[in-house]
Each structure stands twice: as structure tokens, then as C-alpha cells.
Design a protein around this motif. Structure first.
Motif, mmCIF file in Angstrom:
data_model
loop_
_atom_site.group_PDB
_atom_site.id
_atom_site.type_symbol
_atom_site.label_atom_id
_atom_site.label_comp_id
_atom_site.label_asym_id
_atom_site.label_seq_id
_atom_site.Cartn_x
_atom_site.Cartn_y
_atom_site.Cartn_z
ATOM 1 N N ASP A 10 0.836 -1.200 0.000
ATOM 2 C CA ASP A 10 0.000 0.000 0.000
ATOM 3 C C ASP A 10 0.877 1.259 0.000
ATOM 4 O O ASP A 10 0.433 2.340 0.374
ATOM 5 C CB ASP A 10 -0.939 0.008 1.208
ATOM 6 C CG ASP A 10 -0.181 0.001 2.543
ATOM 7 O OD1 ASP A 10 1.066 -0.024 2.534
ATOM 8 O OD2 ASP A 10 -0.858 0.031 3.596
ATOM 9 N N LEU A 11 2.127 1.107 -0.444
ATOM 10 C CA LEU A 11 3.094 2.196 -0.414
ATOM 11 C C LEU A 11 3.057 2.983 -1.716
ATOM 12 O O LEU A 11 3.411 2.465 -2.782
ATOM 13 C CB LEU A 11 4.505 1.660 -0.188
ATOM 14 C CG LEU A 11 4.736 0.852 1.093
ATOM 15 C CD1 LEU A 11 6.151 0.266 1.100
ATOM 16 C CD2 LEU A 11 4.510 1.724 2.323
ATOM 17 N N SER A 12 2.642 4.242 -1.652
ATOM 18 C CA SER A 12 2.703 5.144 -2.794
ATOM 19 C C SER A 12 4.055 5.840 -2.735
ATOM 20 O O SER A 12 4.271 6.747 -1.926
ATOM 21 C CB SER A 12 1.566 6.171 -2.748
ATOM 22 O OG SER A 12 1.656 7.069 -3.845
ATOM 23 N N ALA A 13 4.986 5.404 -3.586
ATOM 24 C CA ALA A 13 6.384 5.793 -3.463
ATOM 25 C C ALA A 13 6.830 6.687 -4.605
ATOM 26 O O ALA A 13 6.464 6.471 -5.771
ATOM 27 C CB ALA A 13 7.259 4.543 -3.429
ATOM 28 N N SER A 14 7.636 7.693 -4.273
ATOM 29 C CA SER A 14 8.256 8.518 -5.297
ATOM 30 C C SER A 14 9.242 7.662 -6.090
ATOM 31 O O SER A 14 9.838 6.728 -5.559
ATOM 32 C CB SER A 14 8.993 9.701 -4.660
ATOM 33 O OG SER A 14 9.931 9.266 -3.697
ATOM 34 N N ASN A 15 9.381 7.983 -7.385
ATOM 35 C CA ASN A 15 10.323 7.184 -8.180
ATOM 36 C C ASN A 15 11.756 7.674 -8.043
ATOM 37 O O ASN A 15 12.668 7.099 -8.627
ATOM 38 C CB ASN A 15 9.898 7.109 -9.650
ATOM 39 C CG ASN A 15 9.958 8.448 -10.371
ATOM 40 O OD1 ASN A 15 10.112 9.498 -9.753
ATOM 41 N ND2 ASN A 15 9.819 8.416 -11.689
ATOM 42 N N ILE A 16 11.956 8.714 -7.244
ATOM 43 C CA ILE A 16 13.296 9.133 -6.847
ATOM 44 C C ILE A 16 13.439 8.839 -5.353
ATOM 45 O O ILE A 16 12.562 9.181 -4.560
ATOM 46 C CB ILE A 16 13.534 10.639 -7.092
ATOM 47 C CG1 ILE A 16 13.161 11.014 -8.527
ATOM 48 C CG2 ILE A 16 14.989 10.992 -6.794
ATOM 49 C CD1 ILE A 16 13.968 10.329 -9.594
ATOM 50 N N ILE A 17 14.533 8.196 -5.000
ATOM 51 C CA ILE A 17 14.814 7.815 -3.617
ATOM 52 C C ILE A 17 16.037 8.580 -3.130
ATOM 53 O O ILE A 17 17.040 8.663 -3.840
ATOM 54 C CB ILE A 17 15.089 6.296 -3.516
ATOM 55 C CG1 ILE A 17 13.854 5.486 -3.927
ATOM 56 C CG2 ILE A 17 15.529 5.911 -2.106
ATOM 57 C CD1 ILE A 17 14.109 3.984 -4.011
ATOM 58 N N ILE A 268 11.109 1.834 -12.735
ATOM 59 C CA ILE A 268 12.308 1.708 -11.904
ATOM 60 C C ILE A 268 12.460 2.952 -11.027
ATOM 61 O O ILE A 268 12.307 4.074 -11.500
ATOM 62 C CB ILE A 268 13.554 1.542 -12.791
ATOM 63 C CG1 ILE A 268 13.411 0.295 -13.674
ATOM 64 C CG2 ILE A 268 14.819 1.445 -11.934
ATOM 65 C CD1 ILE A 268 14.483 0.174 -14.749
ATOM 66 N N GLN A 269 12.754 2.736 -9.753
ATOM 67 C CA GLN A 269 13.077 3.840 -8.858
ATOM 68 C C GLN A 269 14.571 4.139 -8.949
ATOM 69 O O GLN A 269 15.378 3.235 -9.151
ATOM 70 C CB GLN A 269 12.714 3.497 -7.414
ATOM 71 C CG GLN A 269 11.219 3.337 -7.155
ATOM 72 C CD GLN A 269 10.959 2.951 -5.703
ATOM 73 O OE1 GLN A 269 11.219 1.822 -5.301
ATOM 74 N NE2 GLN A 269 10.459 3.892 -4.930
ATOM 75 N N VAL A 270 14.933 5.403 -8.777
ATOM 76 C CA VAL A 270 16.327 5.828 -8.876
ATOM 77 C C VAL A 270 16.822 6.242 -7.493
ATOM 78 O O VAL A 270 16.242 7.137 -6.865
ATOM 79 C CB VAL A 270 16.484 6.994 -9.864
ATOM 80 C CG1 VAL A 270 17.929 7.473 -9.909
ATOM 81 C CG2 VAL A 270 16.013 6.575 -11.255
ATOM 82 N N SER A 287 12.336 13.007 -12.768
ATOM 83 C CA SER A 287 11.286 12.066 -12.381
ATOM 84 C C SER A 287 10.285 11.776 -13.486
ATOM 85 O O SER A 287 9.877 10.636 -13.684
ATOM 86 C CB SER A 287 10.542 12.603 -11.146
ATOM 87 O OG SER A 287 9.389 11.844 -10.879
ATOM 88 N N GLU A 288 9.897 12.817 -14.232
ATOM 89 C CA GLU A 288 8.798 12.649 -15.196
ATOM 90 C C GLU A 288 9.114 13.166 -16.600
ATOM 91 O O GLU A 288 8.201 13.369 -17.391
ATOM 92 C CB GLU A 288 7.543 13.359 -14.685
ATOM 93 C CG GLU A 288 6.968 12.795 -13.404
ATOM 94 C CD GLU A 288 5.656 13.451 -13.015
ATOM 95 O OE1 GLU A 288 4.603 12.963 -13.455
ATOM 96 O OE2 GLU A 288 5.687 14.449 -12.277
#
Length: 308
Positions: A10-17, A268-270, A287-288
Motif C-alpha cells: 500500500d506504499l505510494s512511493a516517489s520514483n526518486i529515492i 524503476i526507482q532511482v 522524475s517525469e
């Protein structure tokens, strides 16, 4: 900032970490400013490991933020375990995993991790021991979800065969100038170095299994052989294309390098590793960015790869 609900969570995650491997070089005030800048850019995902700064990075992170429940709820926090850094070996024993998590939670001043990753594959792994550790951690509420880092498909399958939890993440090295995840598939069956299968089709496997890939060292080439951004001696053509696309999209070359990864349909997350606010902000701009298919391939070829 693009957000994706990680499959199976249920994690809404940014694609940048925001990666925290090097924050032990900063003061508490600088860490606080860096984290706040990340959040202002839309980053809600923070990556740690128990060996970063020998645990000091986790401690400094929580100290700098004066971690409390309200702040914790705004973050997705991930950490990794499984490496005995000083002794130079890997350890997926039940005892080591449980002891490591206790230390991580104490240093981060939190009651739970959103995600725990096993850092590098342990050839001596007993999957049943990992399963016992994960069951205890899940039942106690100390870890919500689990994943791995630097694992190939069969290593994941071996672990998954004994687990009741689905492995949801695999963190791998990926950058325009470091592309083993992609190379052999493009140059399949050719008598070229690029056609050598170095990753066992990990990218395709993770897509099939709904495992989110996280790209570490997105600006590095090789195994810490230096940053390719601005290196016109080793990567003249790549930097030429990065500069041109940066001008087109009105962002920095950093953002284009990130966009090359985020453009991939695998979501893919970065994982950034910078300790500089301006570099973090520049990376977040990727990001986008909607790189076209020709632009994506142009960057890939400019890094020295062939497209037959």
C-alpha cells in the motif's frame, strides 16, 4: 514527482529515492536541510543500510530530524542488512537478520521499517532461516515488506520458495554508462562483449514477478570507476547528447541521466547518493521527463553500446 504504488503493497512511493550512504560527511544541520529539500522536491522514500558509515548514517538521520511519529508517517524508510563489513562476508542467518533489524530500528528511532532488503546474496543461505526471521519481524510489526539487493532470478526464487512474504524489491546497479541489465538482451547471440549475459535476465524476471527494481549509482560507471556526467574525456559523445537534451527539456544533464532510467516501463526507482542539495534537486527533475524512444536509444548508443 511521479509516484507509484509498489506492487503487493500500500506504499505510494516517489520514483526518486534519497540514498543516505554518505550523509556521515555532513553536520546534523546539513542532513536536516538535505532531507527537507528532498521532501520539498516530492521525495518520500529514504534508503539506508546498516553498513553505511558503520551504522552512523542511520543514527545521524534520525538525530538530525528529531524523528517523531508525525515525521515518520510522512516517510517510506528502507534499510538493508546481511553484510559483515569488517570481516568481509555475507550472513543471512536468522540470528544475524534479527539482530541487525534491532540495531537499525534503534539507530533510526523508529518502531518499524517499511521495507527490509537483504543486501548482497549469501551463498551459504538457508532459506528456511530467512523465512523464520521474516515471519518474526512481520508478526512483531517491525518490518512491513521485504526485498533483496543485487540478486539474480534464481537467488530470488530460492529465497521465495521458503517465504510466506512476497519479495517486492530488487536494488541493482544501473546507469546509462552501466547497463548489464539491458545489454545482452539487445545484442543476443552476437559475438560481442555486449552479448555476454551478466545478469540472468534480471530486468525481465522482475517485471514478470512484479518486483520493483531500484537503480543504485545512477551516475557511476563500472564498480565505482567515477561519474560519467561532465567527463568529456571518457564519455564525450554521451555528454554531448546529455547536454543537448538538457537544453531541449530545460533541465540539467543530471535530470536527463535520471530520466533515461525513469523512462523505462518497468517503473524503476532511482536511488540518488548525493549529499548536495542542488544535485538532489537536479536529479529530482528527471522524475517525469518524457524522453522519446529515439532519445532513449540515442543515449544508450552514445554511452558506447550497439543497437544491431
Amino acid at each position: 514527482m511521479k509516484y507509484t504504488t509498489l506492487p503487493g503493497t500500500d506504499l505510494s512511493a516517489s520514483n526518486i529515492i534519497m540514498g543516505n550512504m554518505r550523509i556521515d560527511s555532513l553536520s546534523l544541520r546539513e542532513i536536516d536541510q538535505l532531507v527537507k529539500s528532498a521532501q520539498e522536491a516530492g521525495i518520500n522514500f529514504f534508503d539506508h543500510a546498516d553498513i553505511y558509515g558503520d551504522g552512523e548514517c542511520e543514527s545521524l538521520f534520525s538525530q538530525a530530524l528529531s524523528m517523531d511519529a508525525t515525521m515518520r508517517e510522512k516517510m517510506i524508510i528502507q534499510s538493508k542488512c546481511g553484510i559483515h563489513k569488517d570481516e568481509g562476508y555475507f550472513d543471512f542467518s536468522k540470528e544475524h537478520i534479527l539482530r541487525s533489524v534491532e540495531g537499525i530500528l534503534s539507530r533510526l528511532q523508529t518502531d518499524y521499517l517499511d521495507i527490509l532488503l537483504l543486501h548482497r546474496p549469501d551463498p551459504l543461505v538457508e532459506p528456511e532461516e530467512v523465512s523464520q526471521a521474516f515471519d518474526e519481524l512481520e508478526k512483531s510489526g517491525k518490518v512491513r515488506y521485504f526485498g533483496v539487493s543485487n540478486h539474480n532470478p534464481m537467488q530470488i526464487e530460492l529465497l521465495q520458495s521458503a517465504l510466506s512474504q512476497k519479495l517486492i524489491v530488487n536494488q541493482m546497479q544501473l546507469a546509462i554508462a552501466h547497463t548489464p541489465l539491458i545489454d545482452s538482451g539487445i545484442a543476443l547471440n552476437m559475438t560481442k562483449d555486449q552479448s555476454i549475459n551478466r545478469d540472468s535476465s534480471t530486468l525481465e524476471y522482475c517485471r514478470l514477478k512484479d518486483i520493483t527494481l531500484q537503480a543504485w549509482s545512477p551516475f557511476q560507471t563500472g564498480f565505482f570507476e567515477g561519474v560519467f556526467l561532465g567527463d568529456y574525456d571518457r564519455f564525450p559523445e554521451l555528454n554531448k547528447v546529455l547536454d543537448r537534451l538538457a537544453e531541449k527539456y530545460k533541465v540539467s544533464p543530471d535530470a536527463i541521466a535520471v530520466a533515461w532510467i525513469t523512462r523505462h516501463p518497468a517503473n524503476i526507482q532511482v536511488v540518488t547518493g548525493t549529499t548536495k542539495i542542488d544535485r538532489l534537486q537536479k536529479a529530482s527533475d528527471g522524475s517525469e521527463i518524457p524522453l522519446t524512444r529515439p532519445e532513449w536509444y540515442e543515449l544508450y548508443k552514445a554511452a558506447g553500446n550497439i543497437v544491431p
